[in-house]
Motif scaffolding. Structure first.
Motif, PDB file in Angstrom:
ATOM      1  N   ASP A 107     129.062  84.981   1.335  1.00 29.84           N
ATOM      2  CA  ASP A 107     128.112  84.519   0.317  1.00 29.84           C
ATOM      3  C   ASP A 107     128.193  83.003   0.153  1.00 29.84           C
ATOM      4  O   ASP A 107     127.157  82.320  -0.004  1.00 29.84           O
ATOM      5  N   CYS A 108     129.394  82.492   0.200  1.00 32.09           N
ATOM      6  CA  CYS A 108     129.590  81.059   0.038  1.00 32.09           C
ATOM      7  C   CYS A 108     129.006  80.287   1.227  1.00 32.09           C
ATOM      8  O   CYS A 108     128.434  79.208   1.060  1.00 32.09           O
ATOM      9  N   LYS A 109     129.150  80.848   2.430  1.00 30.10           N
ATOM     10  CA  LYS A 109     128.572  80.218   3.624  1.00 30.10           C
ATOM     11  C   LYS A 109     127.058  80.078   3.478  1.00 30.10           C
ATOM     12  O   LYS A 109     126.469  79.042   3.812  1.00 30.10           O
ATOM     13  N   LYS A 110     126.421  81.143   2.977  1.00 34.37           N
ATOM     14  CA  LYS A 110     124.962  81.114   2.797  1.00 34.37           C
ATOM     15  C   LYS A 110     124.561  80.067   1.759  1.00 34.37           C
ATOM     16  O   LYS A 110     123.603  79.312   1.960  1.00 34.37           O
ATOM     17  N   SER A 111     125.318  80.016   0.666  1.00 35.85           N
ATOM     18  CA  SER A 111     125.025  79.032  -0.383  1.00 35.85           C
ATOM     19  C   SER A 111     125.243  77.617   0.132  1.00 35.85           C
ATOM     20  O   SER A 111     124.473  76.691  -0.181  1.00 35.85           O
ATOM     21  N   ARG A 112     126.310  77.441   0.929  1.00 37.04           N
ATOM     22  CA  ARG A 112     126.605  76.116   1.471  1.00 37.04           C
ATOM     23  C   ARG A 112     125.505  75.662   2.432  1.00 37.04           C
ATOM     24  O   ARG A 112     125.063  74.508   2.383  1.00 37.04           O
ATOM     25  N   LYS A 113     125.032  76.590   3.261  1.00 36.79           N
ATOM     26  CA  LYS A 113     123.964  76.262   4.216  1.00 36.79           C
ATOM     27  C   LYS A 113     122.679  75.885   3.480  1.00 36.79           C
ATOM     28  O   LYS A 113     121.990  74.923   3.839  1.00 36.79           O
ATOM     29  N   LYS A 114     122.361  76.643   2.424  1.00 38.20           N
ATOM     30  CA  LYS A 114     121.166  76.362   1.640  1.00 38.20           C
ATOM     31  C   LYS A 114     121.270  74.996   0.972  1.00 38.20           C
ATOM     32  O   LYS A 114     120.295  74.221   0.947  1.00 38.20           O
ATOM     33  N   ALA A 115     122.448  74.689   0.438  1.00 37.88           N
ATOM     34  CA  ALA A 115     122.658  73.398  -0.225  1.00 37.88           C
ATOM     35  C   ALA A 115     122.532  72.248   0.770  1.00 37.88           C
ATOM     36  O   ALA A 115     121.942  71.200   0.466  1.00 37.88           O
ATOM     37  N   GLU A 116     123.068  72.431   1.975  1.00 41.13           N
ATOM     38  CA  GLU A 116     122.981  71.404   3.014  1.00 41.13           C
ATOM     39  C   GLU A 116     121.525  71.177   3.416  1.00 41.13           C
ATOM     40  O   GLU A 116     121.105  70.040   3.652  1.00 41.13           O
ATOM     41  N   GLN A 117     120.755  72.260   3.498  1.00 38.33           N
ATOM     42  CA  GLN A 117     119.346  72.150   3.855  1.00 38.33           C
ATOM     43  C   GLN A 117     118.558  71.403   2.790  1.00 38.33           C
ATOM     44  O   GLN A 117     117.642  70.643   3.099  1.00 38.33           O
ATOM     45  N   GLU A 118     118.931  71.611   1.527  1.00 34.81           N
ATOM     46  CA  GLU A 118     118.255  70.909   0.433  1.00 34.81           C
ATOM     47  C   GLU A 118     118.544  69.415   0.480  1.00 34.81           C
ATOM     48  O   GLU A 118     117.669  68.596   0.200  1.00 34.81           O
ATOM     49  N   VAL A 119     119.775  69.063   0.831  1.00 30.18           N
ATOM     50  CA  VAL A 119     120.121  67.644   0.970  1.00 30.18           C
ATOM     51  C   VAL A 119     119.260  67.010   2.054  1.00 30.18           C
ATOM     52  O   VAL A 119     118.656  65.943   1.858  1.00 30.18           O
ATOM     53  N   ILE A 120     119.159  67.681   3.203  1.00 30.04           N
ATOM     54  CA  ILE A 120     118.344  67.174   4.313  1.00 30.04           C
ATOM     55  C   ILE A 120     116.875  67.089   3.905  1.00 30.04           C
ATOM     56  O   ILE A 120     116.171  66.124   4.224  1.00 30.04           O
ATOM     57  N   ALA A 126     112.446  61.538   0.780  1.00 32.27           N
ATOM     58  CA  ALA A 126     112.570  60.131   0.390  1.00 32.27           C
ATOM     59  C   ALA A 126     111.956  59.229   1.454  1.00 32.27           C
ATOM     60  O   ALA A 126     111.248  58.263   1.145  1.00 32.27           O
ATOM     61  N   ALA A 127     112.226  59.551   2.730  1.00 35.03           N
ATOM     62  CA  ALA A 127     111.665  58.761   3.829  1.00 35.03           C
ATOM     63  C   ALA A 127     110.146  58.911   3.875  1.00 35.03           C
ATOM     64  O   ALA A 127     109.411  57.938   4.083  1.00 35.03           O
ATOM     65  N   ASP A 128     109.662  60.135   3.672  1.00 36.49           N
ATOM     66  CA  ASP A 128     108.215  60.398   3.694  1.00 36.49           C
ATOM     67  C   ASP A 128     107.510  59.648   2.567  1.00 36.49           C
ATOM     68  O   ASP A 128     106.432  59.084   2.765  1.00 36.49           O
ATOM     69  N   LYS A 129     108.119  59.662   1.380  1.00 39.31           N
ATOM     70  CA  LYS A 129     107.500  58.988   0.243  1.00 39.31           C
ATOM     71  C   LYS A 129     107.466  57.479   0.446  1.00 39.31           C
ATOM     72  O   LYS A 129     106.526  56.804   0.005  1.00 39.31           O
ATOM     73  N   THR A 130     108.467  56.953   1.119  1.00 39.06           N
ATOM     74  CA  THR A 130     108.457  55.529   1.439  1.00 39.06           C
ATOM     75  C   THR A 130     107.293  55.203   2.361  1.00 39.06           C
ATOM     76  O   THR A 130     106.582  54.210   2.170  1.00 39.06           O
ATOM     77  N   GLN A 131     107.071  56.073   3.345  1.00 39.52           N
ATOM     78  CA  GLN A 131     105.961  55.884   4.274  1.00 39.52           C
ATOM     79  C   GLN A 131     104.619  56.000   3.555  1.00 39.52           C
ATOM     80  O   GLN A 131     103.676  55.246   3.822  1.00 39.52           O
ATOM     81  N   GLN A 132     104.529  56.949   2.618  1.00 34.71           N
ATOM     82  CA  GLN A 132     103.288  57.126   1.857  1.00 34.71           C
ATOM     83  C   GLN A 132     102.990  55.898   1.001  1.00 34.71           C
ATOM     84  O   GLN A 132     101.839  55.472   0.893  1.00 34.71           O
TER      85      GLN A 132
END
Length: 199
Positions: A107-120, A126-132
């Motif tokens: 369960d923790c692995k799944k939560s960690r993966k989801k959290a990492e994906q949210e960071v990315i 942030a990069a997209d909004k700078t371009q916009q």
């Protein structure tokens, strides 16, 4: 020359407007509307608006990115704690069974993966909004240039400019029109200068 209304031809029962509109009259109506647009945009303080746009976009992304990083760090700590518990099980010191610990780790692995994906995700946002923001700033500059030259442009040049400004035009009887501008033009028009804000 006349503009043909394809919607009227194909679905006459759904449209109470004309089947065709005079080119000269309609073009003149649109040009007058665009001239008013240019005059309105000239009143918007470009530097102030762009600074505000940058700050708003940065604030939103930084807040969400900070939240995502904290969640990721919490998952990392939780995962490290569970891994440490493995040694306690081996020594017979843990109150958890091996099956329970395996479930918690998964369960923790799944939560960690989801959290990492949210960071990315928020780093990319942030990069997209700078371009916009950069795109909006470039368009703002172009619009100010177009406002000075529009009256003397050729027909093809005017069509090019209009294609950059307008998303859609709705036409009704008696050449009544409603212009739907593209999203960036709408942003410029919607901006309220700070010294004009009402309390």
């Amino acid at each position: 020359l006349r503009y043909q209304c394809h919607n009227k031809v194909r679905h006459p029962q759904l449209c109470d407007g004309q089947s065709a509109y005079g080119v000269v009259t309609l073009d003149q109506t649109i040009e007058e509307a665009i001239s008013r647009l240019f005059e309105e945009i000239k009143t918007v303080p470009q530097e102030e608006m762009m600074q505000n746009e940058i700050m708003e976009r940065r604030k939103e992304c930084e807040t969400q990115l900070s939240r995502a990083k904290k969640a990721s760090q919490a998952c990392e700590k939780e995962y490290a704690d569970y891994k440490a518990e493995v040694q306690k099980i081996i020594r017979g010191e843990s109150i958890l069974s091996s099956d329970m610990l395996n479930d918690l780790l998964e369960d923790c692995k799944k939560s960690r993966k989801k959290a990492e994906q949210e960071v990315i995700q928020w780093q990319k946002a942030a990069a997209d909004k700078t371009q916009q923001t950069e795109k909006l700033e470039r368009l703002f500059g172009k619009v100010l240039t177009w406002s000075e030259m529009f009256g003397s442009c050729s027909l093809d040049e005017k069509k090019m400019i209009l294609s950059q400004l307008i998303h859609k035009i709705h036409i009704w009887k008696d050449n009544q029109i409603e212009i739907e501008f593209n999203i960036h033009i709408q942003q410029i028009l919607a901006y309220k200068p700070k010294n004009r804000l009402t309390k």
